[in-house]
Design a protein around this motif. Structure first.
Motif, PDB file in Angstrom:
ATOM      1  N   THR A  99      51.897  23.561 -13.297  1.00  0.00           N
ATOM      2  CA  THR A  99      50.451  23.413 -13.129  1.00  0.00           C
ATOM      3  C   THR A  99      50.116  22.218 -12.253  1.00  0.00           C
ATOM      4  O   THR A  99      49.267  22.309 -11.350  1.00  0.00           O
ATOM      5  CB  THR A  99      49.762  23.269 -14.501  1.00  0.00           C
ATOM      6  OG1 THR A  99      50.074  24.425 -15.283  1.00  0.00           O
ATOM      7  CG2 THR A  99      48.263  23.136 -14.357  1.00  0.00           C
ATOM      8  N   LEU A 100      50.784  21.089 -12.475  1.00  0.00           N
ATOM      9  CA  LEU A 100      50.518  19.908 -11.656  1.00  0.00           C
ATOM     10  C   LEU A 100      50.924  20.132 -10.203  1.00  0.00           C
ATOM     11  O   LEU A 100      50.255  19.653  -9.284  1.00  0.00           O
ATOM     12  CB  LEU A 100      51.222  18.682 -12.240  1.00  0.00           C
ATOM     13  CG  LEU A 100      50.611  18.138 -13.529  1.00  0.00           C
ATOM     14  CD1 LEU A 100      51.469  17.016 -14.098  1.00  0.00           C
ATOM     15  CD2 LEU A 100      49.195  17.649 -13.291  1.00  0.00           C
ATOM     16  N   ALA A 101      52.011  20.887  -9.979  1.00  0.00           N
ATOM     17  CA  ALA A 101      52.434  21.192  -8.609  1.00  0.00           C
ATOM     18  C   ALA A 101      51.376  22.034  -7.899  1.00  0.00           C
ATOM     19  O   ALA A 101      51.028  21.774  -6.734  1.00  0.00           O
ATOM     20  CB  ALA A 101      53.776  21.909  -8.618  1.00  0.00           C
ATOM     21  N   VAL A 102      50.834  23.029  -8.607  1.00  0.00           N
ATOM     22  CA  VAL A 102      49.790  23.878  -8.000  1.00  0.00           C
ATOM     23  C   VAL A 102      48.541  23.058  -7.706  1.00  0.00           C
ATOM     24  O   VAL A 102      47.951  23.152  -6.627  1.00  0.00           O
ATOM     25  CB  VAL A 102      49.460  25.068  -8.939  1.00  0.00           C
ATOM     26  CG1 VAL A 102      48.207  25.792  -8.478  1.00  0.00           C
ATOM     27  CG2 VAL A 102      50.633  26.028  -9.004  1.00  0.00           C
ATOM     28  N   LEU A 103      48.130  22.219  -8.661  1.00  0.00           N
ATOM     29  CA  LEU A 103      46.950  21.391  -8.449  1.00  0.00           C
ATOM     30  C   LEU A 103      47.148  20.404  -7.301  1.00  0.00           C
ATOM     31  O   LEU A 103      46.227  20.170  -6.514  1.00  0.00           O
ATOM     32  CB  LEU A 103      46.586  20.643  -9.735  1.00  0.00           C
ATOM     33  CG  LEU A 103      46.072  21.521 -10.873  1.00  0.00           C
ATOM     34  CD1 LEU A 103      45.909  20.694 -12.135  1.00  0.00           C
ATOM     35  CD2 LEU A 103      44.775  22.180 -10.497  1.00  0.00           C
ATOM     36  N   ASP A 104      48.341  19.840  -7.192  1.00  0.00           N
ATOM     37  CA  ASP A 104      48.626  18.915  -6.099  1.00  0.00           C
ATOM     38  C   ASP A 104      48.558  19.630  -4.753  1.00  0.00           C
ATOM     39  O   ASP A 104      48.009  19.100  -3.779  1.00  0.00           O
ATOM     40  CB  ASP A 104      50.005  18.278  -6.314  1.00  0.00           C
ATOM     41  CG  ASP A 104      50.258  17.113  -5.380  1.00  0.00           C
ATOM     42  OD1 ASP A 104      49.292  16.442  -4.962  1.00  0.00           O
ATOM     43  OD2 ASP A 104      51.438  16.864  -5.073  1.00  0.00           O
ATOM     44  N   ASP A 105      49.075  20.846  -4.686  1.00  0.00           N
ATOM     45  CA  ASP A 105      49.002  21.624  -3.442  1.00  0.00           C
ATOM     46  C   ASP A 105      47.561  21.944  -3.084  1.00  0.00           C
ATOM     47  O   ASP A 105      47.167  21.856  -1.920  1.00  0.00           O
ATOM     48  CB  ASP A 105      49.819  22.910  -3.570  1.00  0.00           C
ATOM     49  CG  ASP A 105      51.310  22.657  -3.610  1.00  0.00           C
ATOM     50  OD1 ASP A 105      51.743  21.562  -3.202  1.00  0.00           O
ATOM     51  OD2 ASP A 105      52.054  23.556  -4.054  1.00  0.00           O
ATOM     52  N   HIS A 106      46.759  22.327  -4.080  1.00  0.00           N
ATOM     53  CA  HIS A 106      45.346  22.619  -3.814  1.00  0.00           C
ATOM     54  C   HIS A 106      44.612  21.372  -3.323  1.00  0.00           C
ATOM     55  O   HIS A 106      43.799  21.445  -2.399  1.00  0.00           O
ATOM     56  CB  HIS A 106      44.655  23.153  -5.065  1.00  0.00           C
ATOM     57  CG  HIS A 106      44.997  24.571  -5.388  1.00  0.00           C
ATOM     58  ND1 HIS A 106      44.963  25.592  -4.480  1.00  0.00           N
ATOM     59  CD2 HIS A 106      45.390  25.141  -6.552  1.00  0.00           C
ATOM     60  CE1 HIS A 106      45.304  26.726  -5.042  1.00  0.00           C
ATOM     61  NE2 HIS A 106      45.580  26.477  -6.306  1.00  0.00           N
ATOM     62  N   ALA A 107      44.888  20.224  -3.928  1.00  0.00           N
ATOM     63  CA  ALA A 107      44.250  18.978  -3.508  1.00  0.00           C
ATOM     64  C   ALA A 107      44.641  18.631  -2.073  1.00  0.00           C
ATOM     65  O   ALA A 107      43.802  18.195  -1.281  1.00  0.00           O
ATOM     66  CB  ALA A 107      44.624  17.842  -4.454  1.00  0.00           C
ATOM     67  N   ALA A 108      45.898  18.833  -1.715  1.00  0.00           N
ATOM     68  CA  ALA A 108      46.346  18.552  -0.350  1.00  0.00           C
ATOM     69  C   ALA A 108      45.631  19.454   0.649  1.00  0.00           C
ATOM     70  O   ALA A 108      45.225  19.004   1.722  1.00  0.00           O
ATOM     71  CB  ALA A 108      47.855  18.733  -0.242  1.00  0.00           C
TER      72      ALA A 108
END
Length: 93
Positions: free
Chosen positions: A73-82
């Motif tokens: 989940t954190l990886a997906v959120l980090d990608d979306h933020a980028a």
């Protein structure tokens, strides 16, 4: 007032309105740029150790059974933020 009786706006009024709009736009865009550049991006914890440290700093622990889902989940959120910030590869700013 009938349309024929109205006088068209003078060029001075039009230019004043355009100049005022440009100044407002410049101020807003400058404020947004300054705000974006002054706020350092927060690093999203991605590894088990980073997640454990971040959770401990906030006073809770992530159960071992939940850790794989939290990592994904954190990886997906980090990608979306980028992508949102334009920092992802292939994303135009």
């Amino acid at each position: 007032m009938p349309p024929a009786a109205r006088t068209p706006p003078s060029i001075d009024r039009v230019l004043s309105w355009l100049a005022g709009s440009a100044v407002i736009a410049a101020v807003v865009l400058g404020w947004r740029y300054a705000r974006h550049t002054q706020v350092p991006p927060t690093a999203v914890p991605r590894t088990r150790a980073e997640i454990a440290t971040a959770a401990a700093q906030r006073g809770f622990a992530v159960p071992e059974a939940c850790l794989p889902g939290v990592i994904e989940t954190l990886a997906v959120l980090d990608d979306h933020a980028a992508r949102l910030l334009g920092d992802a590869p292939g994303v135009a700013r």
